[in-house]
Design a protein around this motif. Structure first.
Motif, short mmCIF file in Angstrom:
data_model
loop_
_atom_site.label_atom_id
_atom_site.label_comp_id
_atom_site.label_asym_id
_atom_site.label_seq_id
_atom_site.Cartn_x
_atom_site.Cartn_y
_atom_site.Cartn_z
N LEU A 71 0.83 -1.21 0.00
CA LEU A 71 0.00 0.00 0.00
C LEU A 71 0.85 1.25 0.00
CD1 LEU A 71 -3.12 0.15 -0.08
CD2 LEU A 71 -2.20 -2.10 0.39
N PHE A 72 2.05 1.18 0.60
CA PHE A 72 2.97 2.33 0.48
C PHE A 72 3.25 2.58 -0.99
CE2 PHE A 72 7.05 4.26 -0.19
CZ PHE A 72 7.03 5.35 0.68
N ALA A 73 3.57 1.52 -1.73
CA ALA A 73 3.85 1.66 -3.16
C ALA A 73 2.66 2.23 -3.90
CB ALA A 73 4.26 0.31 -3.75
N ALA A 74 1.45 1.82 -3.51
CA ALA A 74 0.24 2.32 -4.16
C ALA A 74 0.11 3.83 -3.98
CB ALA A 74 -0.99 1.62 -3.60
N GLY A 75 0.31 4.29 -2.75
CA GLY A 75 0.21 5.72 -2.50
C GLY A 75 1.30 6.50 -3.20
N ARG A 103 3.21 14.71 -8.54
CA ARG A 103 3.39 15.31 -7.22
C ARG A 103 4.86 15.29 -6.80
NH1 ARG A 103 -1.67 15.48 -4.64
NH2 ARG A 103 -0.57 16.70 -3.05
N SER A 104 5.20 16.10 -5.80
CA SER A 104 6.57 16.14 -5.28
C SER A 104 6.90 14.82 -4.60
CB SER A 104 6.71 17.28 -4.27
OG SER A 104 5.96 16.98 -3.09
N LEU A 105 8.19 14.55 -4.45
CA LEU A 105 8.60 13.31 -3.78
C LEU A 105 8.09 13.28 -2.35
CD1 LEU A 105 12.27 12.69 -4.98
CD2 LEU A 105 10.14 11.76 -5.89
N GLU A 106 8.05 14.42 -1.70
CA GLU A 106 7.53 14.46 -0.32
C GLU A 106 6.05 14.08 -0.30
OE1 GLU A 106 7.27 17.44 3.56
OE2 GLU A 106 7.80 18.26 1.59
N ASP A 107 5.27 14.63 -1.21
CA ASP A 107 3.85 14.29 -1.26
C ASP A 107 3.65 12.81 -1.60
OD1 ASP A 107 3.09 16.83 -0.62
OD2 ASP A 107 2.41 17.39 -2.63
N CYS A 108 4.47 12.30 -2.52
CA CYS A 108 4.39 10.87 -2.87
C CYS A 108 4.63 10.01 -1.64
CB CYS A 108 5.41 10.52 -3.94
SG CYS A 108 5.11 11.29 -5.56
N GLY A 109 5.66 10.36 -0.88
CA GLY A 109 5.97 9.63 0.34
C GLY A 109 4.87 9.72 1.37
N LYS A 110 4.27 10.90 1.50
CA LYS A 110 3.18 11.08 2.47
C LYS A 110 1.96 10.24 2.09
CE LYS A 110 4.32 15.71 4.20
NZ LYS A 110 3.91 17.14 4.25
N LEU A 111 1.66 10.18 0.79
CA LEU A 111 0.54 9.35 0.33
C LEU A 111 0.84 7.87 0.61
CD1 LEU A 111 -0.28 11.18 -3.01
CD2 LEU A 111 -1.87 10.89 -1.10
N GLY A 112 2.10 7.48 0.41
CA GLY A 112 2.48 6.11 0.71
C GLY A 112 2.34 5.78 2.18
N CYS A 113 2.83 6.67 3.04
CA CYS A 113 2.76 6.44 4.48
C CYS A 113 1.31 6.44 4.97
CB CYS A 113 3.58 7.49 5.23
SG CYS A 113 5.37 7.24 5.11
N LEU A 114 0.48 7.29 4.37
CA LEU A 114 -0.93 7.31 4.73
C LEU A 114 -1.57 5.95 4.44
CD1 LEU A 114 -3.54 8.97 5.52
CD2 LEU A 114 -3.86 9.28 3.06
N ALA A 115 -1.36 5.43 3.23
CA ALA A 115 -1.97 4.16 2.84
C ALA A 115 -1.46 3.02 3.71
CB ALA A 115 -1.70 3.88 1.37
#
Length: 330
Positions: A279-283, A292-304
Motif C-alpha cells: 500500500l505504500f507503493a500504491a500511495g 506530485r513532489s517526492l515528499e507528497d508521494c511519500g506522504k501518500l504512501g505512508c498514509l496508505a
C-alpha cells in the motif's frame, strides 16, 4: 494519452489469514516475517492446522493495484489464476476494486495460488505460499497495449521465483520504455533478495528498472551490509529513484543526490502488517503518476500503509482517496 496510471504484475494469490502465537511458528518451522514457498502437501497440512481464517484476494502487486484504484487513480493488473473457486474469488475482488484485469485463466490445474498468512500478536505476518497457477504466467499473458498505455509498470520481486514470468517482465520493460514509460519493482522481502541479488542489481544498473521499492532489511540485504547509510547511497547510484520504508519511522526517498524523509502517520493500534509495503507503493505511485513532489508521494504512501496496518487483511477497507482528501494530500 495514457489509459492507465499504474499497471502492476504479480502472483495472483488468495490470502488466508489467521492469528497465531509465536510458538506455533516455531513448532511448524515457519520463518517469521518472511514469505515461505511451500508445496501442495505442506499447504494442505498448514491449512488443517489454522484457526479461524479470513480469505481475501491478495498477492503483493494485486494489493498495490487495489490501493491505486482506491486512491481514484487508474490501475491495471496482470496475474494468472485457474478456472476454480479461488480463481473466481480473485477475479471478482480485483475487478470490484475498479482494476482492469483480463489475464486469461489457465484450466483447473495447477489450482489458483493461495498464501496462508499467520499473524502473531505483534502484528507481524509470516506467509506460506503455494504458487499454483502463478507459475504459468508467461510472455503470452502480456497485453502490449496496456503496457504501452500505462505511465508506470510495477512488478513484484517474488515474480523472479516462477521462471517464465521473468520473460514476461522483460517484455513489459521493453514495451514500456519504447513508449516513454517507466518501470518499477519492489524487492518483496530480504529472503527474495538473497535468492536473486545479482539479477535484481542487474535490472537496476541496466536501466530495465527505473524505480525501486524496498524496506530497511531488503536494502541492507541487497548490498550485503549492516550500514544503512551505505545501502542508501548505493541504491541512489544504481537506479533512477528509490523509496525505502522504515516501519514506524516512515520512509526515505532518494533520487541521485536528493533525499527526502517522510514521517509515518500516527495510528491507534497496529493490528496486521500484511500489505503495508504494497500500500505504500500504491500511495507513492499514485502521487508520482500525478506529478506530485517526492515528499507528497511519500506522504501518500505512508498514509496508505498506516491505514492498512490498522485492520486485518492486505487491502484498504476505506476509500484511500477520501482519507487523502481529509489529510489534505489530494
Amino acid at each position: 494519452m495514457s489509459k492507465f496510471d499504474v499497471l502492476t504484475i504479480g502472483n495472483a494469490i488468495v490470502d488466508i489469514l489467521s492469528r497465531c502465537e509465536d510458538t506455533f511458528l516455531d513448532e511448524n518451522e515457519i520463518i517469521k516475517g518472511a514469505m515461505n514457498l511451500i508445496d501442495a502437501d505442506r499447504a494442505e497440512r498448514l491449512y488443517s492446522l489454522m484457526g479461524p481464517a479470513h480469505e481475501a484476494s491478495g498477492g503483493s502487486a494485486g494489493n498495490t493495484a487495489a490501493g491505486v484504484a482506491s486512491f481514484g487513480a487508474r490501475a491495471a493488473y496482470f496475474g494468472k489464476v485457474a478456472e476454480d473457486e479461488l480463481g473466481k474469488i480473485f477475479q471478482h475482488d480485483i475487478r470490484a476494486q475498479g482494476v482492469h484485469f483480463e489475464t486469461k485463466p489457465e484450466g483447473t490445474f495447477p489450482p489458483t495460488a493461495r498464501s496462508m498468512i499467520f499473524v502473531t500478536p505483534d502484528g507481524e505476518r509470516s506467509m506460506n505460499t503455494y504458487l499454483g497457477a502463478c507459475v504459468e504466467l508467461g510472455p503470452e499473458d502480456v497485453e502490449p497495449e496496456v503496457v504501452a498505455q500505462s505511465k508506470v509498470t510495477y512488478f513484484e520481486g517474488y515474480l523472479w521465483d516462477p521462471p517464465r514470468a521473468k520473460d514476461a517482465i522483460r517484455d513489459c520493460a521493453r514495451i514500456a520504455h519504447e513508449n516513454g514509460r517507466e518501470v518499477s519493482m519492489t524487492l518483496s522481502d530480504s529472503f527474495c533478495v538473497g535468492r536473486y541479488r545479482a539479477e535484481f542489481l542487474e535490472l537496476m544498473r541496466s536501466g530495465t528498472v527505473d524505480i525501486v521499492f524496498a524496506n530497511h532489511e531488503e536494502a541492507l540485504s541487497l548490498y550485503e551490509t549492516d550500514d544503512f547509510e551505505l545501502a542508501l547511497s548505493s541504491i541512489a547510484k544504481d537506479c533512477k529513484l528509490a523509496a525505502v520504508t522504515l516501519g514506524e519511522n516512515g520512509a526515505v526517498i532518494v533520487r541521485k543526490d536528493e533525499r527526502v524523509k517522510v514521517e509515518a502517520i500516527k495510528i491507534d493500534r497496529l493490528l496486521d502488517t500484511t500489505g503495508a509495503g504494497d500500500l505504500f507503493a500504491a500511495g507513492f505511485l499514485t502521487g508520482y503518476t500525478q506529478g506530485r513532489s517526492l515528499e507528497d508521494c511519500g506522504k501518500l504512501g505512508c498514509l496508505a500503509a498506516g491505514i492498512v496496518i490498522q485492520h486485518f487483511g492486505p487491502r484498504p477497507m476505506v476509500s484511500l482517496k477520501d482519507e487523502a482528501i481529509k489529510a489534505g494530500l489530494l
